[in-house]
Design an enzyme around this catalytic site. Structure first.
Site, mmCIF file in Angstrom:
data_model
loop_
_atom_site.group_PDB
_atom_site.id
_atom_site.type_symbol
_atom_site.label_atom_id
_atom_site.label_comp_id
_atom_site.label_asym_id
_atom_site.label_seq_id
_atom_site.Cartn_x
_atom_site.Cartn_y
_atom_site.Cartn_z
ATOM 1 C CB CYS A 101 -0.923 0.109 1.281
ATOM 2 S SG CYS A 101 -2.108 -1.358 1.261
ATOM 3 C CD GLU B 85 9.057 -12.675 -7.989
ATOM 4 O OE1 GLU B 85 10.173 -12.483 -8.413
ATOM 5 O OE2 GLU B 85 8.831 -11.656 -7.129
ATOM 6 C CG HIS C 143 18.212 -37.882 -1.687
ATOM 7 N ND1 HIS C 143 18.285 -38.973 -1.132
ATOM 8 C CD2 HIS C 143 19.031 -37.285 -2.157
ATOM 9 C CE1 HIS C 143 19.684 -39.071 -1.274
ATOM 10 N NE2 HIS C 143 20.040 -38.070 -1.802
ATOM 11 C CD1 TRP D 66 -0.207 -6.524 -2.968
ATOM 12 C CD2 TRP D 66 -0.419 -6.811 -0.879
ATOM 13 N NE1 TRP D 66 0.370 -7.870 -2.790
ATOM 14 C CE2 TRP D 66 0.222 -8.171 -1.451
ATOM 15 C CE3 TRP D 66 -0.485 -7.121 0.535
ATOM 16 C CZ2 TRP D 66 0.520 -9.365 -0.974
ATOM 17 C CZ3 TRP D 66 -0.197 -8.050 1.342
ATOM 18 C CH2 TRP D 66 0.261 -9.324 0.683
ATOM 19 N NE ARG E 71 4.593 1.906 -0.042
ATOM 20 C CZ ARG E 71 5.698 1.657 0.573
ATOM 21 N NH1 ARG E 71 6.821 2.009 -0.025
ATOM 22 N NH2 ARG E 71 5.555 1.269 1.885
ATOM 23 C CG ASN F 20 1.942 1.105 4.267
ATOM 24 O OD1 ASN F 20 1.456 -0.191 3.997
ATOM 25 N ND2 ASN F 20 2.893 1.391 4.290
ATOM 26 N N GLY F 21 -0.189 -0.440 6.306
ATOM 27 C CA GLY F 21 0.116 -1.404 7.584
ATOM 28 C C GLY F 21 -0.938 -2.567 7.862
ATOM 29 C CE LYS G 182 11.465 -3.622 -6.865
ATOM 30 N NZ LYS G 182 11.669 -4.735 -7.213
ATOM 31 C CE LYS H 190 12.894 -12.158 -9.957
ATOM 32 N NZ LYS H 190 13.538 -12.220 -8.792
ATOM 33 C CD GLU I 267 16.118 -14.115 -7.682
ATOM 34 O OE1 GLU I 267 15.617 -14.668 -6.581
ATOM 35 O OE2 GLU I 267 15.793 -13.320 -8.276
#
Ligand code: M6R
Length: 614
Positions: free
Chosen positions: A2, A494, A510, A77, A27, A103-104, A609, A491, A487
């Site tokens: 947010c 996402e 395994h 968000w 955000r 925000n929070g 982000k 990517k 990573e």
């Protein structure tokens, strides 16, 4: 998570709010809204989905707010309640006279909601935020003073918040406060801004004040008044922000992600400037404030991070243990904070974060700071909350990263770890001088090698087209490139939503090998070095189960043509630096697959982000 903005001044507020929200879109972007003071009314406009939808709503109401010069805005968000118009901010009190953006997360919102409902407040949304609107309104009814109402309400809130509040009774006033969430005030000529982050205000002013937790600021066009939670007036600490107006331009690239991938050679050059002058000179890392004596005797390091930064931390562990022989633990911040962690003043704690405001990492860092550990922060935001907690600060200087998927900040974090590990090795005198020179020479060659990858992406694009229809993807690697596999898979997940998993190749047999058949692509990060042959055997094992084999390699070995269906070749590099060289094609592969599938590359679904909630 947010973004919030507030403005009071003499300009058309709607344009300023919308532009500010556009800069804060990283955000969150599932809904948005603004509240503006129009004559005697606070008017609220909201929309579900991207900011463009809010712009469309506003274009139908232009006549209503043309003269408005005070307002607040929010880009969401979702945490509590689906991303609908009703749940979008601003939220208002029962009579609609008071509007609020937040925000929070308000952790005690359920108790507050019950209490406020029983007192007659009408709730319209499923959000935690709405309780704040009602709570402040109740306090306002008692005090008839908006600042005082916010101050009293804040005392009853638990959790994290940055808040901006406005009220019908005030012509052009915004009251803002925060706890464990970012908020700064921009100071212009006859105008003030409140915002979650610098990009929202930097076009207008570079003079700003960062609010500390529990402080409350009251803004009118000609005055800023700052108080603490006991209502004592404080002197604002105004800073000049070391920022140029941010040009958020794609520079001709289709997406920010592609532009940011292409910026990586310069990102590597930038971080080396002033720190590595020549291969036969010592690394200069004045940012590390531990004495050389302390560094020499350091016996333990903990690195804490999330997501992509966690993968950089894993490479960092490998490097520090390899060069310096100091044991390093790496842990996801979210796991670190809810158990008894053993840390003390003899432990160096390294926090890694692109944004410098990730809630889990911030909490973890605060905890270890309380235990007396020296805190080293590696971040792209030297002005962030995390940077402010640092005893030592390495700013990775990657420049603003807009795309939600981290790319250039990851490469910059890797470079920070190379510099740190080699610097510590020099201080400890534990690596042979000739070897150090070779390593530093290689480090200086990295930008050109990355440029070579970027100059020819045909094979990567071909591979992307070939595998775009797959539902699952496996990445395997060993040693220093195991984090590269993680990573690379992150990517892909996402931005394309393909289920991709990174494994240490030795683990394949395994369990995961059970999943292999002719539908499953297995990408092997096969870089020359101590685990090359082992990884080759693991790739053979996968091939024997009919998996569709892809190699990402710097090997010239002809027999790879028989083993692999597709090969992505990269320049040769010393194994220790291969995580940089191997990562760039994996970023591109994820990018081209997502682009081919028509996904929203820069703003993938469900993500933001900056993750400022735990
Ligand atoms: O700002 P941070 O580096 O602390 O963020 C950590 C993660 O949220 C972040 O790396 C996330 O995983 C990215 N979306 C990765 O592309």
């Amino acid at each position: 998570m947010c973004g919030i903005i507030g403005y009071t001044g003499n300009k058309s507020v709607v344009d300023i709010l919308i532009d500010g929200l556009r800069q804060l879109e990283y955000r969150g972007y599932d809904s948005s809204g603004i509240a503006v003071k129009c004559d005697n009314d606070v008017k609220v406009y909201k929309a579900e989905g991207k900011l463009e939808n809010l712009c469309n709503v506003l274009s139908n109401h232009k006549g209503e707010f043309e003269t408005a010069t005070c307002g607040i805005g929010h880009i969401r968000w979702a945490t509590h309640g689906a991303p609908t118009v009703l749940n979008a901010h601003p939220h208002t009190c029962t009579c609609g006279h008071l509007a609020i953006v937040h925000n929070g997360i308000i952790e005690n919102y359920k108790e507050l909601r019950e209490k406020l409902s029983s007192e007659g407040c009408t709730f319209r949304s499923q959000t935690d935020t709405e309780v704040v609107a009602h709570l402040v309104a109740r306090k306002y009814a008692q005090t008839k003073n908006l600042t005082e109402a916010v101050r009293m309400a804040a005392k009853e809130l638990e959790g994290a918040y940055a808040l901006c509040v406005m009220h019908n009774d005030y012509k052009n006033t915004i009251v803002a406060t925060k706890r464990n969430a970012p908020l700064l005030v921009g100071i212009g000529e006859g105008e003030f801004f409140a915002a979650s982050d610098v990009p929202a205000i930097i076009k207008h002013t570079n003079r700003a004040m960062y609010l500390n937790d529990n402080e409350i600021v009251t803004l009118t066009p000609d005055k800023m008044t700052l108080i603490n939670s006991d209502a004592m007036e404080l002197a604002p600490k105004i800073e000049v922000l070391p920022w140029e107006p941010v040009a958020l331009s794609k520079m001709g690239y289709k997406h920010f992600m592609l532009k940011e991938i292409h910026e990586q050679p310069d990102v590597i050059r930038n971080i080396l400037v002033g720190k590595l002058h020549a291969p036969d000179e010592e690394i200069v890392l004045n940012e590390v404030k531990l004495t050389k004596e302390t560094l020499r005797h350091l016996h333990r390091i903990q690195i804490i991070a999330c997501g992509t930064s966690l993968h950089a931390a894993m490479v960092g562990k490998y490097l520090i243990e390899n060069f310096c022989g100091i044991p390093v633990d790496v842990e996801a911040s979210s796991e670190y904070i809810y158990r008894r962690t053993v840390t003390d003043k003899h432990t160096l704690v390294i926090g890694v974060s692109q944004s410098g405001e990730t809630a889990d990492t911030l909490t973890a860092i605060k905890q270890s700071k309380e235990k007396g550990s020296h805190i080293l922060i590696i971040t792209n935001r030297p002005d962030s909350a995390m940077a402010r907690l640092a005893d030592s600060l390495i700013s990775v200087n990657a420049g603003i990263e807009v795309s939600v998927a981290a790319t250039k900040s990851y490469i910059a974090q890797l470079m920070a770890f190379y510099l740190l590990a080699l610097y510590m090795a020099e201080v400890k005198e534990c690596v042979d001088l000739g070897m150090l020179t070779t390593l530093k020479t290689e480090m200086m060659l990295l930008p050109q090698k990355v440029e070579r990858i970027l100059a020819n992406t045909d094979d990567i694009q071909k591979c992307a087209r070939r595998y775009a229809a797959t539902k699952d993807f496996i990445y395997i690697a060993r040693g220093i490139n195991y984090p590269t596999a993680l990573e690379g898979a992150l990517k892909l997940k996402e931005i394309s939503y393909i289920n991709a998993t990174g494994y240490p190749a030795g683990e394949l047999k395994h369990g995961p090998i059970a999943m292999l058949d002719e539908t499953m692509p297995v990408l092997s990060i096969l870089m020359n070095g101590c685990v090359y042959e082992k990884l080759l055997s693991n790739s053979e094992e996968a091939k024997a189960r009919n998996a569709r084999m892809i190699a990402l390699t710097n090997s010239k070995d002809e027999k790879l043509n028989d083993l692999f269906d597709s090969i992505i070749r990269v320049p040769d590099v010393i194994e220790l630096f291969s995580p940089v060289i191997a990562m760039v094609p994996l970023q591109l592969l994820a990018y081209y697959i997502a682009e081919f599938l028509g996904k929203d590359v820069d703003q993938p679904r469900n993500l933001a982000k900056s993750v400022t909630v735990e």
